[in-house]
Design a protein around this motif. Structure first.
Motif, mmCIF file in Angstrom:
data_model
loop_
_atom_site.group_PDB
_atom_site.id
_atom_site.type_symbol
_atom_site.label_atom_id
_atom_site.label_comp_id
_atom_site.label_asym_id
_atom_site.label_seq_id
_atom_site.Cartn_x
_atom_site.Cartn_y
_atom_site.Cartn_z
ATOM 1 N N GLY A 230 36.362 12.018 91.472
ATOM 2 C CA GLY A 230 35.858 12.814 90.555
ATOM 3 C C GLY A 230 36.084 12.403 89.180
ATOM 4 N N PHE A 231 37.343 11.810 89.135
ATOM 5 C CA PHE A 231 37.851 11.611 87.554
ATOM 6 C C PHE A 231 37.737 10.045 87.321
ATOM 7 N N ARG A 232 37.206 9.664 86.249
ATOM 8 C CA ARG A 232 37.157 8.462 85.907
ATOM 9 C C ARG A 232 38.075 8.152 84.657
ATOM 10 N N LYS A 233 38.313 6.866 84.594
ATOM 11 C CA LYS A 233 39.177 6.454 83.471
ATOM 12 C C LYS A 233 38.446 6.480 81.931
ATOM 13 N N LEU A 234 39.316 6.944 81.134
ATOM 14 C CA LEU A 234 38.847 7.076 79.810
ATOM 15 C C LEU A 234 38.771 5.699 79.192
ATOM 16 N N ASP A 235 37.470 5.293 78.733
ATOM 17 C CA ASP A 235 37.523 3.863 78.314
ATOM 18 C C ASP A 235 36.441 3.729 77.102
ATOM 19 N N ALA A 236 36.194 2.558 76.517
ATOM 20 C CA ALA A 236 35.169 2.659 75.268
ATOM 21 C C ALA A 236 33.805 3.259 75.723
ATOM 22 N N GLU A 237 33.460 2.669 76.905
ATOM 23 C CA GLU A 237 32.264 3.128 77.122
ATOM 24 C C GLU A 237 31.937 4.619 77.119
ATOM 25 N N ALA A 238 33.100 5.401 77.728
ATOM 26 C CA ALA A 238 32.901 6.912 77.699
ATOM 27 C C ALA A 238 32.932 7.170 76.217
ATOM 28 N N LEU A 239 33.698 6.674 75.365
ATOM 29 C CA LEU A 239 33.779 7.364 73.890
ATOM 30 C C LEU A 239 32.562 6.960 73.106
ATOM 31 N N ASP A 240 31.828 5.926 73.593
ATOM 32 C CA ASP A 240 30.789 5.135 72.696
ATOM 33 C C ASP A 240 31.163 5.160 71.191
ATOM 34 N N GLY A 241 32.138 4.840 71.102
ATOM 35 C CA GLY A 241 32.515 4.535 69.388
ATOM 36 C C GLY A 241 33.131 5.772 68.744
ATOM 37 N N PHE A 242 33.114 6.880 69.216
ATOM 38 C CA PHE A 242 33.772 8.030 68.927
ATOM 39 C C PHE A 242 35.181 8.073 69.454
ATOM 40 N N THR A 243 35.626 9.189 68.685
ATOM 41 C CA THR A 243 37.286 9.522 69.017
ATOM 42 C C THR A 243 37.250 10.492 70.098
ATOM 43 N N VAL A 244 38.433 10.806 70.656
ATOM 44 C CA VAL A 244 38.551 11.828 71.694
ATOM 45 C C VAL A 244 38.773 13.225 70.675
ATOM 46 N N ALA A 245 39.256 13.247 69.731
ATOM 47 C CA ALA A 245 39.229 14.451 68.847
ATOM 48 C C ALA A 245 37.732 14.993 68.477
ATOM 49 N N GLN A 246 36.749 13.746 68.217
ATOM 50 C CA GLN A 246 35.429 14.231 68.042
ATOM 51 C C GLN A 246 34.573 14.832 69.298
ATOM 52 N N LEU A 247 35.074 14.334 70.392
ATOM 53 C CA LEU A 247 34.509 14.624 71.574
ATOM 54 C C LEU A 247 35.149 15.668 72.487
ATOM 55 N N LYS A 248 36.211 16.195 72.179
ATOM 56 C CA LYS A 248 37.153 16.889 72.882
ATOM 57 C C LYS A 248 36.461 18.395 73.066
ATOM 58 N N CYS A 249 36.364 18.760 74.356
ATOM 59 C CA CYS A 249 35.773 20.075 74.559
ATOM 60 C C CYS A 249 36.459 21.225 74.079
#
Length: 76
Positions: free
Chosen positions: A13-32
């Motif tokens: 159920g866990f995927r590796k965080l990669d460029a595709e998951a971020l889609d050009g954004f930063t973790v800070a921008q997408l953080k829940c």
């Protein structure tokens, strides 16, 4: 379980965080940010951080909003 980060098994159920998951954004921008107050809104996705920082939770609703802004669309 498959082989994960630094030889550790990757939980199902866990995927590796990669460029595709971020889609050009930063973790800070997408953080829940737990919009619902509990983090159970249904838009939260978990990823394993390849830098060994553990689990990162990203908001897919926020990702969609940022993608729409980038494309010049207005979000609802």
């Amino acid at each position: 379980m498959s082989e994960g980060i630094k030889g550790r098994p990757t939980p199902k159920g866990f995927r590796k965080l990669d460029a595709e998951a971020l889609d050009g954004f930063t973790v800070a921008q997408l953080k829940c940010s737990s919009c619902s107050g509990y983090g159970n809104c249904g838009y939260r996705c978990y990823y394993l951080d390849p830098e060994g920082a553990g689990v990162v939770s990203l908001c897919m609703q926020r990702k969609k909003q940022l993608q729409d802004e980038r494309a010049g669309k207005l979000s609802d």
